[in-house]
Design a protein around this motif. Structure first.
Motif, PDB file in Angstrom:
ATOM      1  N   PHE A  84       0.831  -1.203   0.000  1.00 58.91           N
ATOM      2  CA  PHE A  84       0.000   0.000   0.000  1.00 58.91           C
ATOM      3  C   PHE A  84       0.871   1.260   0.000  1.00 58.91           C
ATOM      4  CE2 PHE A  84      -2.087   3.339   2.504  1.00 58.91           C
ATOM      5  CZ  PHE A  84      -3.296   3.472   1.840  1.00 58.91           C
ATOM      6  N   ALA A  85       1.883   1.289   0.858  1.00 56.93           N
ATOM      7  CA  ALA A  85       2.751   2.461   0.961  1.00 56.93           C
ATOM      8  C   ALA A  85       3.500   2.723  -0.339  1.00 56.93           C
ATOM      9  CB  ALA A  85       3.738   2.271   2.113  1.00 56.93           C
ATOM     10  N   LEU A  86       3.998   1.667  -0.956  1.00 60.58           N
ATOM     11  CA  LEU A  86       4.785   1.830  -2.178  1.00 60.58           C
ATOM     12  C   LEU A  86       3.920   2.205  -3.380  1.00 60.58           C
ATOM     13  CD1 LEU A  86       7.311  -1.110  -1.706  1.00 60.58           C
ATOM     14  CD2 LEU A  86       7.800   1.347  -1.563  1.00 60.58           C
ATOM     15  N   ALA A  87       2.609   2.012  -3.278  1.00 54.74           N
ATOM     16  CA  ALA A  87       1.702   2.394  -4.357  1.00 54.74           C
ATOM     17  C   ALA A  87       1.190   3.822  -4.212  1.00 54.74           C
ATOM     18  CB  ALA A  87       0.518   1.429  -4.412  1.00 54.74           C
ATOM     19  N   ALA A  88       1.486   4.470  -3.082  1.00 54.54           N
ATOM     20  CA  ALA A  88       0.976   5.817  -2.826  1.00 54.54           C
ATOM     21  C   ALA A  88       1.739   6.857  -3.643  1.00 54.54           C
ATOM     22  CB  ALA A  88       1.089   6.134  -1.334  1.00 54.54           C
ATOM     23  N   PRO A  89       1.118   7.998  -3.927  1.00 55.95           N
ATOM     24  CA  PRO A  89       1.823   9.063  -4.647  1.00 55.95           C
ATOM     25  C   PRO A  89       3.041   9.594  -3.898  1.00 55.95           C
ATOM     26  CG  PRO A  89      -0.544   9.448  -4.663  1.00 55.95           C
ATOM     27  CD  PRO A  89      -0.298   8.321  -3.706  1.00 55.95           C
ATOM     28  N   LEU A  90       2.977   9.578  -2.561  1.00 60.25           N
ATOM     29  CA  LEU A  90       4.089  10.074  -1.753  1.00 60.25           C
ATOM     30  C   LEU A  90       4.210   9.221  -0.506  1.00 60.25           C
ATOM     31  CD1 LEU A  90       6.291  12.231  -1.169  1.00 60.25           C
ATOM     32  CD2 LEU A  90       4.506  13.581  -0.022  1.00 60.25           C
ATOM     33  N   LEU A  91       5.423   8.768  -0.212  1.00 59.21           N
ATOM     34  CA  LEU A  91       5.736   7.980   0.985  1.00 59.21           C
ATOM     35  C   LEU A  91       6.896   8.656   1.695  1.00 59.21           C
ATOM     36  CD1 LEU A  91       5.982   5.550   2.903  1.00 59.21           C
ATOM     37  CD2 LEU A  91       7.094   4.288   1.044  1.00 59.21           C
ATOM     38  N   LEU A  92       6.658   9.084   2.926  1.00 52.10           N
ATOM     39  CA  LEU A  92       7.687   9.718   3.742  1.00 52.10           C
ATOM     40  C   LEU A  92       8.043   8.802   4.893  1.00 52.10           C
ATOM     41  CD1 LEU A  92       6.279  13.379   3.953  1.00 52.10           C
ATOM     42  CD2 LEU A  92       7.946  12.461   2.322  1.00 52.10           C
ATOM     43  N   THR A  93       9.346   8.613   5.121  1.00 55.35           N
ATOM     44  CA  THR A  93       9.802   7.715   6.183  1.00 55.35           C
ATOM     45  C   THR A  93      11.212   8.135   6.601  1.00 55.35           C
ATOM     46  OG1 THR A  93      10.011   5.377   6.802  1.00 55.35           O
ATOM     47  CG2 THR A  93      10.693   5.975   4.556  1.00 55.35           C
ATOM     48  N   THR A  94      11.882   7.290   7.360  1.00 48.85           N
ATOM     49  CA  THR A  94      13.252   7.578   7.791  1.00 48.85           C
ATOM     50  C   THR A  94      14.208   7.543   6.603  1.00 48.85           C
ATOM     51  OG1 THR A  94      13.691   5.242   8.211  1.00 48.85           O
ATOM     52  CG2 THR A  94      12.811   6.539  10.053  1.00 48.85           C
ATOM     53  N   THR A  95      15.388   8.113   6.790  1.00 50.69           N
ATOM     54  CA  THR A  95      16.384   8.098   5.713  1.00 50.69           C
ATOM     55  C   THR A  95      16.835   6.677   5.410  1.00 50.69           C
ATOM     56  OG1 THR A  95      18.105   8.566   7.365  1.00 50.69           O
ATOM     57  CG2 THR A  95      17.191  10.439   6.159  1.00 50.69           C
ATOM     58  N   SER A  96      17.053   5.870   6.453  1.00 52.22           N
ATOM     59  CA  SER A  96      17.477   4.489   6.219  1.00 52.22           C
ATOM     60  C   SER A  96      16.333   3.670   5.627  1.00 52.22           C
ATOM     61  CB  SER A  96      17.982   3.856   7.516  1.00 52.22           C
ATOM     62  OG  SER A  96      16.979   3.856   8.520  1.00 52.22           O
ATOM     63  N   GLY A  97      15.096   3.949   6.059  1.00 55.70           N
ATOM     64  CA  GLY A  97      13.952   3.233   5.531  1.00 55.70           C
ATOM     65  C   GLY A  97      13.735   3.517   4.057  1.00 55.70           C
ATOM     66  N   ALA A  98      13.949   4.752   3.653  1.00 54.70           N
ATOM     67  CA  ALA A  98      13.788   5.097   2.238  1.00 54.70           C
ATOM     68  C   ALA A  98      14.790   4.338   1.381  1.00 54.70           C
ATOM     69  CB  ALA A  98      13.954   6.601   2.052  1.00 54.70           C
ATOM     70  N   GLU A  99      15.996   4.142   1.886  1.00 55.71           N
ATOM     71  CA  GLU A  99      16.993   3.365   1.143  1.00 55.71           C
ATOM     72  C   GLU A  99      16.545   1.912   0.991  1.00 55.71           C
ATOM     73  OE1 GLU A  99      20.686   3.800   3.149  1.00 55.71           O
ATOM     74  OE2 GLU A  99      20.923   5.926   2.641  1.00 55.71           O
ATOM     75  N   ARG A 100      15.979   1.351   2.048  1.00 54.71           N
ATOM     76  CA  ARG A 100      15.534  -0.042   1.983  1.00 54.71           C
ATOM     77  C   ARG A 100      14.300  -0.204   1.098  1.00 54.71           C
ATOM     78  NH1 ARG A 100      17.291   0.215   7.439  1.00 54.71           N
ATOM     79  NH2 ARG A 100      15.250   1.016   8.087  1.00 54.71           N
ATOM     80  N   LEU A 101      13.352   0.731   1.202  1.00 58.58           N
ATOM     81  CA  LEU A 101      12.099   0.602   0.477  1.00 58.58           C
ATOM     82  C   LEU A 101      12.241   0.954  -0.996  1.00 58.58           C
ATOM     83  CD1 LEU A 101       9.729   2.171   3.157  1.00 58.58           C
ATOM     84  CD2 LEU A 101       9.734  -0.222   2.427  1.00 58.58           C
ATOM     85  N   GLY A 102      13.115   1.895  -1.304  1.00 59.30           N
ATOM     86  CA  GLY A 102      13.282   2.318  -2.685  1.00 59.30           C
ATOM     87  C   GLY A 102      12.177   3.268  -3.126  1.00 59.30           C
ATOM     88  N   ALA A 103      12.175   3.614  -4.399  1.00 57.45           N
ATOM     89  CA  ALA A 103      11.188   4.552  -4.934  1.00 57.45           C
ATOM     90  C   ALA A 103       9.778   4.001  -4.714  1.00 57.45           C
ATOM     91  CB  ALA A 103      11.441   4.775  -6.419  1.00 57.45           C
ATOM     92  N   PRO A 104       8.822   4.870  -4.362  1.00 56.38           N
ATOM     93  CA  PRO A 104       8.883   6.327  -4.329  1.00 56.38           C
ATOM     94  C   PRO A 104       9.165   6.899  -2.940  1.00 56.38           C
ATOM     95  CG  PRO A 104       6.622   5.656  -4.109  1.00 56.38           C
ATOM     96  CD  PRO A 104       7.444   4.388  -4.151  1.00 56.38           C
ATOM     97  N   ALA A 105       9.758   6.116  -2.042  1.00 53.39           N
ATOM     98  CA  ALA A 105       9.966   6.576  -0.673  1.00 53.39           C
ATOM     99  C   ALA A 105      10.926   7.761  -0.630  1.00 53.39           C
ATOM    100  CB  ALA A 105      10.507   5.435   0.185  1.00 53.39           C
TER     101      ALA A 105
END
Length: 269
Positions: A84-105
């Motif tokens: 669900f999060a990765l399908a959203a227009p915008l996903l905001l999270t921690t800096t390390s989490g964005a690296e793990r999750l990838g785009a569009p985080a």
């Protein structure tokens, strides 16, 4: 007759608790979902989910922004929640989490901001704020984090209530710092279930317990406080009754807002 929308009707200026930490906030024409967890009950490694969501991910497919306090633990981002999060227009999270999750985080460190244009013509500013996911004296990793990197969020904009989402924070000192830096908070979403993990930190809470949730509400001065993250997973150790008791002991019952999951609650008194 036009077919009805499959999406959950919007209630601007209100919030709805889905279950666990997952909360829907409709603000300024935007729909925000925090820490999405939509899996059915069952095991997730060393964690066990016990209650399913009150609202489905399909009903929230029109969400504009997803906020994830940390991606490390399934009770804050389970399998369906991750999709669900990765399908959203915008996903905001921690800096390390964005690296793990990838785009569009998009990764935010504490005190970073991200500003969105609202459909009503104003702006919504989302500020990442610190969260300590364990005791103050807990062992820290190489980056200085207790347990893992985690953040909370403050949502603010002209004409809107200023809302603090705590994320998995167990530290009252951190709450006091947020008050000093941000100023007035109108409403809170507090992760308040006293989550405890066997073998970690002598099983002391890694999120707010009931007494500290009431203390956080008092420090922040918020007139509306929504507890979340207190049921739906086996490692939450204090539920709704304990939260109500703690707020009553503190003389703060009038600012506590608790209802069955799936119920809209206004973010202003």
């Amino acid at each position: 007759m036009a077919p009805s929308s499959p999406h959950l009707p919007r209630h601007d200026g209100s919030a709805l608790v889905v279950g666990g930490p997952t909360t829907v906030l409709d603000l300024g024409g935007l729909r925000i979902v925090s820490d999405p967890t939509f899996d059915a009950p069952g095991p997730h490694g060393y964690l066990t989910k016990t209650i399913g969501p009150a609202v489905t991910d399909a009903q929230l497919a029109d969400t504009d922004v997803v906020l994830v306090s940390h991606d490390n633990h399934a009770d804050n981002l389970d399998d369906s929640g991750r999709a669900f999060a990765l399908a959203a227009p915008l996903l905001l999270t921690t800096t390390s989490g964005a690296e793990r999750l990838g785009a569009p985080a998009t990764g935010l460190a504490a005190w970073d901001t991200h500003t969105l244009t609202r459909p009503d013509g104003g702006d919504l500013t989302i500020t990442a704020v610190p969260a300590m996911h364990g005791p103050e004296d807990g062992e820290r990793d190489a980056e200085g984090e207790v347990n893992c990197q985690a953040i909370g969020f403050v949502l603010a904009g002209d004409g809107l209530p200023t809302v603090y989402i705590s994320g998995d924070n167990a530290s009252i000192r951190t709450v006091a710092e947020i008050t000093r830096r941000i100023g007035r908070i109108d409403a809170t979403v507090l992760h308040a279930g006293a989550a405890r993990i066997p073998g970690k930190f002598r099983e002391r809470p890694v999120s707010l317990d009931s007494v500290r949730a009431a203390s956080a509400a008092a420090i922040l001065g918020a007139s509306v406080n929504l507890p979340v993250h207190y049921d739906g997973w086996a490692h939450f150790t204090e539920g709704r009754d304990a939260i109500k008791h703690a707020f009553d002991d503190a003389g703060l019952t009038s600012v506590l807002r608790v209802a069955d999951h799936g119920t809209w609650l206004p973010l202003k008194p």
